[in-house]
Scaffold this active site. Structure first.
Site, PDB file in Angstrom:
ATOM      1  N   LYS A 238       0.660  -1.253  -0.101  1.00  0.00           N
ATOM      2  CA  LYS A 238       0.044  -0.153  -0.119  1.00  0.00           C
ATOM      3  C   LYS A 238       1.057   1.205  -0.114  1.00  0.00           C
ATOM      4  CE  LYS A 238      -0.385   1.096   5.229  1.00  0.00           C
ATOM      5  NZ  LYS A 238       0.245   2.246   5.040  1.00  0.00           N
TER       6      LYS A 238
ATOM      7  N   HIS B 128      -6.121   0.173   5.956  1.00  0.00           N
ATOM      8  CA  HIS B 128      -5.928  -0.571   7.434  1.00  0.00           C
ATOM      9  C   HIS B 128      -7.488  -0.693   7.891  1.00  0.00           C
ATOM     10  CE1 HIS B 128      -1.680  -1.368   6.962  1.00  0.00           C
ATOM     11  NE2 HIS B 128      -1.234  -0.305   7.313  1.00  0.00           N
TER      12      HIS B 128
END
Length: 481
Positions: A155, A247
């Site tokens: 990410k 997340h």
């Protein structure tokens, strides 16, 4: 579907881009060491680190890895360490030229013998900045390094909806979707997977896991850390892109998804994708941005930066199960504590038999199920009970389950250790699919297009007052629980 411990991965070349970086030092090489110590790596494998700049000779690179492992791993077994280091080398490459790297990979594969475990594979780990991702993917395709390869993408998956779609198109030019492993290490944590076990394996919880019983959900991931040398990264991403679109939204998905019917790759990912499709695009008026005092003095940070180091927001899932239940998400740097806490707050019972409240700071009648996402999960339930004595008087009490104490002989795998093992086995259950990524950027797009005001906050606090006031009944963390 349980993972089969007896499955031995085929021969592998593990190609790590960003091999001299912080992530490789703290997570990737320690993860590989632990897999090696547990006998979970292939019988035949090599590790080739790569990047634009050489760390020196292979021996000098191995010494860097050795030092990082001794800093990160307790009680190192020297035999395992030397075996791992002996399989590690480094080869420079960049987006324009990967020919020498491709040659090094093929030389390594030529050393593999037919051991009966199948054709050799390649694990390509791309820990590179978002701006460099497209170029590196193109190079891998030109050099044929995507053949028999599984690509692990770190990410953020792009920086907004448009760039994420461009990244996905670049990937699809050189690999199929089933070769892509978008890694979110939060999903690899034992405690996150335990959310599914807690909910779906216990009749105590599943019948009440809905809007009829639950008043609100808090997903709270504060950090005491400041930039720690990541100023340049944060200037290009900010907290929303770094933490919320990845997340915390993934945690929301695990908490809120419908029963997938089976712990199996397609069914679990389908259930998450269906949930995200019902996640309402964020309302910028219910999003609070903050920046801690002193951020602009950090290394590689602009002196007039308005980048957010803190985000708190209210989200809703437009489904029958969760209709009108607010999900409060909060995360940021330089806060009062480092925690990973999910709190499900239950509705007050309709009965008026006890109306005088109870001791403590919690709202009267408030039951909360609290999941601490530590390495060894901790679960607690706040309840009300009669205080011992001659008078019918209520008191707050807490039921606790510590998984480390309950199962002392079972040791969890660290998140990167677990996820690397899953890549070696080709298991994408705990990785993010392209449609999930696309939808989450759609959800975040209104905030990116209409950025909220950035409020200052004191380091060591719980963030701006506007964020503290966001949940009607307050946050669990920070109220002296």
């Amino acid at each position: 579907m349980a993972h089969q411990e007896s499955t031995t991965p085929p021969p592998h070349v593990l190609l790590l881009f960003g091999a001299t970086g912080d992530l490789a030092k703290r997570k990737l090489f320690p993860g590989l060491y632990k897999l090696a110590a547990a006998g979970r790596l292939p019988e035949q494998y090599v590790v080739i680190g790569s990047g634009r700049h050489s760390p020196g000779t292979d021996d000098e690179f191995r010494e860097q890895v050795r030092g990082g492992l001794r800093d990160s791993v307790d009680d190192i077994d020297d035999t395992v360490l030397e075996e791992l280091l002996g399989r590690i080398s480094f080869q420079t490459s960049n987006a324009d030229d990967g020919s020498e790297l491709a040659a090094a990979v093929r030389r390594a594969e030529d050393t593999f013998s037919d051991d009966g475990h199948g054709e050799s594979k390649r694990l390509v780990y791309l820990s590179v900045p978002p701006a460099a991702m497209d170029g590196m993917i193109g190079m891998l395709g030109r050099e044929g390094l995507t053949d028999r390869a599984r690509l692990v993408i770190e990410k953020p998956f792009g920086l907004d909806l448009e760039s994420s779609r461009e990244l996905d198109a670049s990937l699809k030019e050189v690999v199929d979707e089933d070769q892509v492993f978008r890694i979110d290490h939060f999903i690899g944590k034992e405690a996150v997977q335990n959310i599914l076990a807690l909910r779906f394996a216990n009749g105590l919880f599943e019948p009440a896991w809905n809007a009829s019983s639950i008043e609100s959900v808090q997903i709270d991931v504060p950090e005491t850390l400041r930039m720690e040398g990541r100023g340049s990264f944060y200037e290009s991403t900010g907290c929303l892109r770094d933490m919320i679109s990845t997340h915390l939204c993934q945690l929301l998905g695990f908490v809120a998804l419908e029963d997938p019917g089976e712990f199996e790759e397609k069914k679990l990912r389908d259930a998450k994708a269906d949930l995200f499709a019902k996640l309402r695009p964020l309302n910028p008026e219910r999003v609070v941005f903050g920046q801690y005092d002193g951020y602009r003095e950090e290394e590689d940070v602009a002196e007039d930066s308005d980048v957010e180091t803190f985000v708190a927001l209210e989200a809703y899932v437009d489904s029958y199960r969760w209709r009108d239940v607010p999900f409060y998400l909060r995360t940021g740097k330089a806060l009062a504590e480092s925690r990973r806490t999910i709190t499900l707050r239950f509705r007050t019972p309709h009965s008026h038999i006890f109306e005088d409240g109870a001791d403590g700071d919690r709202p009267a009648g408030c039951n909360e199920l609290v999941l601490e996402l530590t390495d060894e999960p901790e679960i607690s339930v706040d309840v009300r009970a009669k205080r011992p004595g001659p008078v019918m008087e209520l008191a707050d009490a807490t039921l606790r389950l510590d998984m480390g104490e309950a199962l002392p002989d079972d040791k969890p795998l660290e998140a990167y250790e677990r996820l690397l093992l899953d890549v070696l086995r080709g298991d994408r259950t705990l990785f993010t699919r392209s449609d999930e990524v696309d939808r989450l950027w759609q959800v975040c797009e209104p905030v990116l297009q209409n950025r909220p005001e950035v409020h200052p906050y004191e380091p060591g606090s719980w963030g701006p007052q506007a964020a503290i006031d966001l949940p009607r009944a307050g946050w669990r963390l920070g109220r002296g629980e």
